[in-house]
Write a protein that holds these residues in place. Structure first.
Motif, PDB file in Angstrom:
ATOM      1  N   ASP A  72       0.840  -1.213   0.000  1.00 49.02           N
ATOM      2  CA  ASP A  72       0.000   0.000   0.000  1.00 49.02           C
ATOM      3  C   ASP A  72       0.869   1.254   0.000  1.00 49.02           C
ATOM      4  OD1 ASP A  72      -2.216  -1.616   0.036  1.00 49.02           O
ATOM      5  OD2 ASP A  72      -2.679  -1.295   2.157  1.00 49.02           O
ATOM      6  N   ASN A  73       1.939   1.232   0.798  1.00 47.03           N
ATOM      7  CA  ASN A  73       2.840   2.393   0.863  1.00 47.03           C
ATOM      8  C   ASN A  73       3.500   2.663  -0.484  1.00 47.03           C
ATOM      9  OD1 ASN A  73       2.350   2.809   3.587  1.00 47.03           O
ATOM     10  ND2 ASN A  73       4.156   1.698   4.272  1.00 47.03           N
ATOM     11  N   LEU A  74       3.977   1.596  -1.138  1.00 44.21           N
ATOM     12  CA  LEU A  74       4.630   1.763  -2.437  1.00 44.21           C
ATOM     13  C   LEU A  74       3.659   2.329  -3.470  1.00 44.21           C
ATOM     14  CD1 LEU A  74       6.701  -1.549  -2.506  1.00 44.21           C
ATOM     15  CD2 LEU A  74       7.628   0.779  -2.361  1.00 44.21           C
ATOM     16  N   GLY A  89       3.691  10.621  -6.869  1.00 44.62           N
ATOM     17  CA  GLY A  89       4.932  11.071  -7.499  1.00 44.62           C
ATOM     18  C   GLY A  89       6.065  11.246  -6.516  1.00 44.62           C
ATOM     19  N   LEU A  90       6.079  10.433  -5.459  1.00 48.19           N
ATOM     20  CA  LEU A  90       7.087  10.567  -4.412  1.00 48.19           C
ATOM     21  C   LEU A  90       7.984   9.336  -4.307  1.00 48.19           C
ATOM     22  CD1 LEU A  90       4.873  12.221  -1.641  1.00 48.19           C
ATOM     23  CD2 LEU A  90       6.624  13.336  -3.029  1.00 48.19           C
ATOM     24  N   GLN A  91       8.111   8.585  -5.400  1.00 46.34           N
ATOM     25  CA  GLN A  91       9.007   7.437  -5.394  1.00 46.34           C
ATOM     26  C   GLN A  91      10.416   7.883  -5.028  1.00 46.34           C
ATOM     27  OE1 GLN A  91       7.215   8.510  -8.039  1.00 46.34           O
ATOM     28  NE2 GLN A  91       6.403   6.805  -9.252  1.00 46.34           N
ATOM     29  N   ARG A  92      11.147   6.995  -4.359  1.00 43.69           N
ATOM     30  CA  ARG A  92      12.499   7.323  -3.926  1.00 43.69           C
ATOM     31  C   ARG A  92      13.562   6.858  -4.924  1.00 43.69           C
ATOM     32  NH1 ARG A  92      12.187   9.341   1.277  1.00 43.69           N
ATOM     33  NH2 ARG A  92      10.006   9.897   1.600  1.00 43.69           N
ATOM     34  N   GLY A  93      13.111   6.317  -6.058  1.00 50.43           N
ATOM     35  CA  GLY A  93      14.037   5.872  -7.091  1.00 50.43           C
ATOM     36  C   GLY A  93      13.315   5.789  -8.420  1.00 50.43           C
ATOM     37  N   VAL A  94      13.718   4.849  -9.258  1.00 50.07           N
ATOM     38  CA  VAL A  94      13.142   4.746 -10.611  1.00 50.07           C
ATOM     39  C   VAL A  94      12.181   3.573 -10.746  1.00 50.07           C
ATOM     40  CG1 VAL A  94      15.151   5.846 -11.649  1.00 50.07           C
ATOM     41  CG2 VAL A  94      15.107   3.353 -11.426  1.00 50.07           C
ATOM     42  N   ALA A 107       9.324  -2.578  -7.319  1.00 47.82           N
ATOM     43  CA  ALA A 107       9.961  -2.496  -6.004  1.00 47.82           C
ATOM     44  C   ALA A 107       9.480  -3.615  -5.085  1.00 47.82           C
ATOM     45  CB  ALA A 107       9.675  -1.135  -5.373  1.00 47.82           C
ATOM     46  N   PHE A 108       8.183  -3.916  -5.142  1.00 51.96           N
ATOM     47  CA  PHE A 108       7.609  -4.921  -4.235  1.00 51.96           C
ATOM     48  C   PHE A 108       8.178  -6.313  -4.489  1.00 51.96           C
ATOM     49  CE2 PHE A 108       4.034  -7.635  -2.663  1.00 51.96           C
ATOM     50  CZ  PHE A 108       4.071  -7.218  -1.343  1.00 51.96           C
ATOM     51  N   ARG A 109       8.654  -6.558  -5.693  1.00 51.25           N
ATOM     52  CA  ARG A 109       9.242  -7.862  -5.997  1.00 51.25           C
ATOM     53  C   ARG A 109      10.560  -8.085  -5.247  1.00 51.25           C
ATOM     54  NH1 ARG A 109       6.932  -7.128 -11.353  1.00 51.25           N
ATOM     55  NH2 ARG A 109       8.835  -6.168 -12.190  1.00 51.25           N
ATOM     56  N   ASN A 110      11.114  -7.041  -4.664  1.00 53.16           N
ATOM     57  CA  ASN A 110      12.404  -7.141  -3.967  1.00 53.16           C
ATOM     58  C   ASN A 110      12.270  -7.333  -2.460  1.00 53.16           C
ATOM     59  OD1 ASN A 110      14.042  -6.900  -6.245  1.00 53.16           O
ATOM     60  ND2 ASN A 110      13.916  -4.660  -6.204  1.00 53.16           N
ATOM     61  N   LEU A 154       7.029   8.236   5.287  1.00 54.12           N
ATOM     62  CA  LEU A 154       6.818   8.307   3.836  1.00 54.12           C
ATOM     63  C   LEU A 154       6.785   9.743   3.341  1.00 54.12           C
ATOM     64  CD1 LEU A 154       4.069   5.656   2.980  1.00 54.12           C
ATOM     65  CD2 LEU A 154       6.547   5.404   2.888  1.00 54.12           C
ATOM     66  N   PHE A 155       6.283  10.646   4.177  1.00 54.29           N
ATOM     67  CA  PHE A 155       6.060  12.018   3.734  1.00 54.29           C
ATOM     68  C   PHE A 155       6.849  13.052   4.528  1.00 54.29           C
ATOM     69  CE2 PHE A 155       2.010   9.616   3.146  1.00 54.29           C
ATOM     70  CZ  PHE A 155       2.192   9.375   1.788  1.00 54.29           C
TER      71      PHE A 155
END
Length: 312
Positions: free
Chosen positions: A49-51, A58-63, A69-72, A149-150
């Motif tokens: 949910d957070n991701l 539009g606040l992703q911390r990477g690409v 990301a969740f797959r990791n 997160l924010f």
């Protein structure tokens, strides 16, 4: 820095889930540890949910997208497995000295000598639970501000024996996931955030206890006055801008500030029943307990808008 880098989260509650989300969004592999499978499954839902929230706002911390990301992320109830090959561990468990002594002793025995062991504790200095560890120079406090997160501020608080390389790596890691790390030069009880926060809370309590202001108006001072002013410029920058520089400000207003501070009452116990009742009536009327989740979601939405504005 993220390639093939594994991070372990010890404790899968809300703070642990938030940390996992930030590291995953930043491109790291994350393993979540807790004592029960039920806690881990709940945490996985929070992480997903957070991701998604970070993606949507539009606040992703990477690409990576939320799904990429969740797959990791993986989970385990085996602490040794969680720590195996991890270069960094973020502990987010019970806020007591006794439990921190126990869990850090276990982690110190299981982790590789080069693994950094960081605690999310909000008030307990690392010296109180790392002094007798074999690899104590790799231990420190890395304290987020809720909700992480924010609110990107993160306090790095070394113990007297924390190594400079540990601090450097932790600072680099936090920066790589879009956090804004600050570094305390030495331990103080409560660190920076809570020392400032508790100072505000103490005077807010006294103003309500002495019937100077209503609870609603105390909150309004922050939400409609000081809070927005400090959202982009902290107290020192604000002071600098409120006169012809910092020196001019204190030349003009220093005597008045001393008189006001001398008028402050003693530190409250925060147990005075008549004050608690007054605060409870006010807050339960405006934010009923059975609707707190809705108000938390509204707070998140507002903070996300500020975070996006600041990012832009």
């Amino acid at each position: 820095m993220t390639e093939n880098k594994k991070i372990a989260i010890v404790g899968s509650g809300l703070i642990g889930s938030s940390w996992a989300s930030l590291f995953l969004s930043g491109g790291y592999k994350v393993v979540l540890y807790d004592v029960g499978e039920a806690q881990l499954q709940t945490s996985l839902k929070h992480v997903h949910d957070n991701l998604v929230k970070l993606d949507e706002k539009g606040l992703q911390r990477g690409v990576l997208t939320a799904e990429e990301a969740f797959r990791n992320v993986s989970t385990t109830t085996d602490l040794a497995e969680a720590l195996r090959d991890a270069f960094y561990v973020q502990e987010s468990t019970i806020e007591t000295v006794e439990f921190h002594v126990k869990i850090f002793a276990e982690m110190d025995a299981l982790a590789a000598p080069e693994t950094i062991l960081a605690s999310s504790t909000s008030t307990i200095p690392a010296s109180q639970f790392t002094e007798h560890l074999k690899n104590r120079e790799r231990c420190l406090v890395v304290h987020p501000v809720n909700p992480p997160l924010f609110l990107p501020l993160t306090e790095l608080v070394p113990a007297p024996w924390t190594s400079e390389s540990t601090l450097h790596t932790a600072t680099t890691l936090m920066t790589s996931i879009g956090q804004e790390p600050i570094r305390l030069n030495r331990e103080v009880l409560g660190f920076g955030v809570n020392r400032l926060q508790f100072a505000i809370m103490a005077e807010a309590w006294r103003l309500v206890a002495d019937d100077v202001l209503s609870p609603e108006d105390v909150d309004k001072i922050m939400s409609a006055g000081l809070g927005p002013r400090y959202a982009f410029n902290g107290p020192w920058a604000t002071t600098h801008l409120n006169a012809f520089g910092i020196r001019d400000y204190w030349k003009r207003y220093g005597p008045g500030a001393r008189r006001v501070l001398a008028d402050f009452g003693p530190t409250p116990s925060f147990e005075e029943e008549h004050v608690i009742e007054k605060l409870e009536r006010s807050l339960n009327a405006s934010m009923p307990l059975d609707s707190l989740k809705t108000f938390m979601a509204n707070r998140e939405e507002s903070l996300a808008k500020i975070a996006k504005l600041k990012k832009e």
